[in-house]
Structures are given as structure tokens and as C-alpha cells.
Design an enzyme around this catalytic site. Structure first.
Site, PDB file in Angstrom:
ATOM      1  N   ASN A   1      95.657 119.049   3.338  1.00 33.48           N
ATOM      2  CA  ASN A   1      95.379 120.393   3.844  1.00 33.48           C
ATOM      3  C   ASN A   1      94.361 121.108   2.974  1.00 33.48           C
ATOM      4  O   ASN A   1      93.180 121.163   3.315  1.00 33.48           O
ATOM      5  CB  ASN A   1      96.682 121.189   3.958  1.00 33.48           C
ATOM      6  CG  ASN A   1      96.482 122.520   4.640  1.00 33.48           C
ATOM      7  OD1 ASN A   1      95.371 122.876   5.017  1.00 33.48           O
ATOM      8  ND2 ASN A   1      97.547 123.278   4.804  1.00 33.48           N
ATOM      9  N   ASP A   2      94.796 121.607   1.834  1.00 30.08           N
ATOM     10  CA  ASP A   2      93.900 122.398   0.971  1.00 30.08           C
ATOM     11  C   ASP A   2      92.602 121.665   0.628  1.00 30.08           C
ATOM     12  O   ASP A   2      91.545 122.290   0.532  1.00 30.08           O
ATOM     13  CB  ASP A   2      94.621 122.763  -0.334  1.00 30.08           C
ATOM     14  CG  ASP A   2      95.735 123.772  -0.085  1.00 30.08           C
ATOM     15  OD1 ASP A   2      95.642 124.513   0.916  1.00 30.08           O
ATOM     16  OD2 ASP A   2      96.683 123.806  -0.886  1.00 30.08           O
TER      17      ASP A   2
END
Lengths: 465, 100
Positions: free
Chosen positions: A394-395
Site C-alpha cells: 500500500n504505502d
């Protein structure tokens, strides 16, 4: 009985073999041979230590028995442990090195004659300083690793534990360690030695509790480094070359890995140590902007997009490990390859909970390592690829890191997933990642969200193909 | 004037840090997890200290207060040595090249 000089030479050989063991890891082909060098070095060190004592009394039998007990426990764990649990296993092993260092230091303190360090109550000053350092660093490694283990295992929440005055408290304790060591050296009082160890245990706990789950790759590398410095401290005490060389190797290895992990997150080592990153307060802040339009699809849509692609890049992250999706993922890739689609894997340096975590999981699923690429190697290829399949990451894909100086992850090197013609993003919900930052990628024109469990979705795509 | 042996050990230590620095930078990032497990295993060479400590007891009193800690350290270090090398071996065996 072998002479003390011969003994020292054998320890030197052990040390050199350990260097070769690490050298072997420069490529997967030489790595297995490297590991054998390591085993050889360890065997030499243990055997010559036995020979140097030469007194094959009853206690010798006990030594062998204890060695075999520990050995069988270790072997059992090594064969049983699932690859997804490697981070906590390594943390657990670090704690053992730390505790062993503490025990050896205690034993040397109680019986200095056995190690030629002087006499009880009158230990040589240099030796006393060295064993205090070994014991203190060992104790910090032990309790710190236990906390890291509990967090990685999920027994303890990964959320950082912060309280007012935390940093001042840590500073005071560190000062008290130095003061204690000073008085220990001047008075040789054993109570001071015990206090030193007890306080060091406390430091280890206090040092790790404020650090959040996403920073675990740094923590685990840092503890790796500490375990090395503890070993080196004991090595100086025991005047043992093998231990000194090993301690230096392990210490610098852990330090380099910490550096690489910090760089992968664009954070300074200090900000990681001070902790508090990824707290719940940051997550609540971003909840109010979930109104933006999102395109979501199912496995049929995903399979359709992939069928029409000529190249696909897979971006795995920690979520893949949690869902145990690596085997399903490999099967999906096999299907893609059968259809003439070019597939490669892109790994971010901090994907997962420890350095190299994703690579091991993919290797476990029989993914050839020459299909797996690091960030710098593959980042330019996203612009030419048709589909990027983000599974559990994600990040590390958030374009905000490049555009928004206000964002906590600003400046972090990210995989340029958004440059792909279409992005398939497998995720359970729109919730932000560990950094607590909303991912801009979700709302892009070319992104199709696949809301499902990573493993389930991957299996469904295979069926839809 | 003779040089204190401590200085020699310090030299070995400092040079080893440099060796470690260059060797570890040459480790391929895909093998960073095995690197951690193998460094774990080799740092358990601390077992040599544990063995000396354990054997320091005399025959009438094998488990005296100092040697007990030695025996405990032997168990801990042995778990790490066997566990560390074997799990590294298991991981490294999984790294395969593309079948041509």
C-alpha cells in the site's frame, strides 16, 4: 590439550570462514556454499574449545548433553517454522544471542579465574568494563527482541506505546547505566553488576515499545546489530578472536540493513528510534475524505484486463504474507505466462516486516529469483507495462510520496505503479496503510480496486481466466 | 615497552568492521533475510565462552553458581546455531533460477 597460540589461530580460521559465509550471500548460486563455510567455522570453533580444555571429566558429558538439547530444539524449529513467520523467528533468535551473552558475562563475573580475568572481587579493570558492556548490550538485545517478537507475532499490538516523558526517562536510564558501570569498576560490588543487568533489560523494553509495526524492518535490523556488538563485547572479555571478528561482522551487517531500511522509508534512524510513527491518531485524521469516486471490479474484470496485456508487473507486500497468497500468486503467474504474457515482480526495500521478506516468500512459492526485481531495477518499466497487480502492498505505491510535501511519507522512494496502463489493486477495504495515509492511487482513472482477500481474489482470477 | 594485547584485539575488531561493511554491501537485497538468519547463527559462536564457563566447575560440584550460567548459555546458543544454520539452508535451497 592444544597450545594457546594454536587455539588462537584456529579461532582466526573460524572468523575467516564466517566472513566467507557472508561473502557467499552476494549471489544465490554461491550462498549455499557460503552457509557451509559458516557451519564449518562454527564446528572448528566448538571443537578446538573442547580440545583446549582437554579435561574430559563428567561435566564434559553434561556439556554435550546440553548442546544436543539446544541443538534439537533449534533443528526442530528450523524445520517446522513457516516462511511467513521468519520475522518473529529472527527476533526470537536475536533474543537468545542476547541472553546467552548476559549469561556468559555473569559466569565470567562470578568465576573470573576460569577465564584468566583475575579473581572474584578483583577482576582486571579492562575485563570488567568489557563484560559490563557485553552484559548490558546483551540484556538490551534480549528484552528488546522479546518485545519485537511479541509485536511481530501479534501477541502485543503493533501500535506504538507512548507516554509523556518517555525520552527523558530513557536518557536518565542510559546515564544511570554509565554511572553504574563506573561504580562497578571502582568497587567491584556484585550488587551493582546485577542492577546493571536489570536496568539494561528495562532499557530494551522501553526502547522498542514506542516503535510501530511498520517500522519493524528497522527494529529487527537494529537488534541484529546489537546482538553483534554484545558478542564482540564478550569476545574482548574472553580475548577470543572468533567472537571479536563475528561480533564486528554482525554488528556492521545489522547497521547497514537498518540504514537501507531507513532509506527505503526516507526516515532518519533517529526518528524511527524515537518512535510513535503509525499511531491510531493519524489514521482517524484521514477517514473524512473517503468520498472520492473509486472504480471497483471483480475477478472477471481483472482476468479480462490481464488477458489483453502483454506485460504484467506484480507488486507484493506484507498483505500477501498475511493472506498466505504467494502460492496462489505463482499459479496465477503460471497461467499468465502460458498465455504469452511477460511477468515480473517488483519488490520495495521495506515490503514486509523484515529485509528481504518478500523475496523469501516468493522463493518458497517457486518463483525463480531472476524474475524478481528491486525498486531501482524495475521502476522505469512501469511506464511500459500494461497491468500492475498490487497485492498486499500500500504505502510503497502511494504517489503522494512524490507530490505532497505535507504527507508523512513525502520523499519516500515508491514504486511508480501509477504509470502502468492499468492498476489492479487487491485490498480488503479503502483503509489507509500503516503510515495512516490515504493512498491517492485508489482514486486514479486507471486503477481498478479489487476488494477481497488477496489469496481468494488471486484464486478467482485463475478461475476466470 | 610492549604493546598491550588489547590493542591487537582492537585492531582486529576495527578491521573486521570494515570487512563486514564491504562484504555486507555486496550481499544481494533478495538474500537479506538469509543474511539476518546466518548472522544470527554465527554470532552464537559465543558458545565457546559458554563452554569454558560450564567446564569451569570441578568434578564434585559440576553445577556451581558460575557454571550453571554457562550450561544455560550453551542451550541458548545451541538453539541458535542449529536453528540459524538450518533455517538459512532451508531458505537458500528455495532460491532457484528460471528453467530454460
Amino acid at each position: 590439550m592444544i597450545s594457546i597460540n594454536l587455539l588462537a589461530l584456529f579461532y582466526l580460521i573460524s572468523g575467516v570462514l564466517f566472513i566467507l559465509a557472508l561473502r557467499g550471500l552476494s549471489s544465490p548460486e554461491t550462498s549455499r556454499q557460503g552457509n557451509l563455510f559458516g557451519i564449518l567455522g562454527m564446528s572448528i570453533a566448538v571443537i578446538v574449545t573442547f580440545l583446549s580444555i582437554g579435561n574430559f571429566s563428567t561435566s564434559f558429558i553434561y556439556v554435550i548433553v546440553f548442546l544436543l538439547i539446544g541443538g534439537s530444539i533449534g533443528a526442530f524449529i528450523a524445520f517446522k517454522i513457516p516462511m511467513t513467520a521468519m520475522p518473529e523467528l529472527v527476533a526470537g533468535f536475536h533474543s537468545l544471542v542476547g541472553l546467552a551473552a548476559v549469561f556468559v558475562a555473569i559466569s565470567a563475573f562470578l568465576n573470573p579465574e576460569a577465564f584468566n580475568l583475575g579473581f572474584t572481587g578483583n577482576i582486571k579493570l579492562a575485563s570488567l568494563i568489557e563484560m559490563s558492556i557485553g552484559a548490558a548490550v546483551g540484556a538490551i538485545t534480549f528484552s528488546g527482541s522479546i518485545i519485537a517478537f511479541l509485536k511481530l507475532r501479534g501477541i502485543m499490538s503493533g501500535a506504538p506505546i507512548i507516554f509523556p516523558g518517555q525520552h527523558i526517562l530513557n536518557l536518565l536510564i542510559l546515564i544511570s547505566i554509565i554511572v553504574l558501570t563506573y561504580f562497578l569498576c571502582t568497587t567491584q560490588n556484585s550488587n551493582l553488576f546485577w542492577s546493571l543487568i536489570a536496568i539494561s533489560f528495562l532499557v530494551g523494553i522501553l526502547l522498542i515499545i514506542p516503535i510501530g509495526g511498520a517500522d519493524m524492518p528497522v527494529v529487527i535490523s537494529m537488534l541484529n546489530s546489537y546482538s553483534g556488538w554484545a558478542a564482540a563485547g564478550i569476545g574482548f572479555t574472553l580475548e577470543n578472536t572468533a567472537l571479536i571478528i563475528t561480533g564486528a561482522l554482525v554488528g556492521s551487517s545489522g547497521a547497514i540493513l537498518s540504514y537501507i531500511m531507513c532509506k527505503g522509508m526516507n526516515r532518519s534512524f533517529f526518528s524511527v528510534i524515537l518512535g510513535g510513527f503509525g499511531g491510531t491518531d493519524q489514521i482517524s485524521k484521514s477517514n473524512n475524505k473517503e468520498q472520492k469516486p473509486v472504480k471497483s471490479g471483480n475477478s472477471d474484470d481483472a482476468a479480462f484486463l490481464m488477458k489483453n496485456a502483454s506485460s504484467v508487473i506484480i507488486v507484493p507486500g506484507y498483505g500477501m504474507a498475511v493472506a498466505q497468497a504467494q502460492h496462489a500468486l505463482r499459479e496465477m503467474v503460471d497461467t499468465l505466462k502460458k498465455n504469452g504474457i511477460k511477468v515480473s515482480y517488483a519488490i520495495h526495500p521495506v515490503a514486509g516486516r523484515m529485509p528481504g521478506h518478500m523475496n523469501v516468500l516468493l522463493a518458497e512459492a517457486n518463483v525463480p529469483y531472476d524474475e524478481v526485481f528491486e525498486l531501482e531495477e524495475i521502476n522505469n518499466d512501469f511506464a511500459n507495462c500494461d497491468v500492475a497487480y498490487v497485492i498486499g502492498a500500500n504505502d510503497v505505491t502511494n504517489p503522494v510520496a512524490k507530490t505532497d510535501p505535507q504527507s508523512p511519507i513525502y520523499g519516500m522512494p515508491i514504486l511508480d505503479v501509477e504509470k502502468a496502463k492499468s492498476v489492479l489493486f487487491v485490498k480488503r477495504s479503502l483503509s489507509p496503510g500503516y503510515a495512516g495515509v490515504d493512498n491517492d492511487l485508489f482514486y486514479r482513472e486507471n486503477t481498478l480496486m479489487l476488494f477481497a482477500d488477496a489469496k481468494k481474489m488471486t484464486e478467482d482470477i485463475i478461475k476466470s481466466f | 615497552m610492549e604493546i598491550d594485547p588489547f590493542v591487537f584485539r582492537l585492531s582486529i575488531f576495527i578491521l573486521s568492521i570494515f570487512v563486514g561493511y564491504y562484504v555486507v554491501w555486496s550481499v544481494t537485497p533478495s538474500l537479506h533475510t538469509p543474511l539476518m538468519s546466518v548472522t544470527n547463527a554465527i554470532s552464537s559462536v559465543i558458545i565457546v565462552g559458554a563452554i569454558i564457563a560450564a567446564l569451569a566447575g570441578n568434578n564434585e560440584n559440576i553445577f556451581n553458581e558460575a557454571s550453571v550460567f554457562g550450561f544455560l548459555a550453551i542451550i541458548l546458543a545451541a538453539v541458535n546455531i542449529f536453528g540459524g544454520f538450518l533455517v538459512t539452508q532451508r531458505m537458500l535451497a528455495m532460491y532457484k533460477k528460471k528453467k530454460k
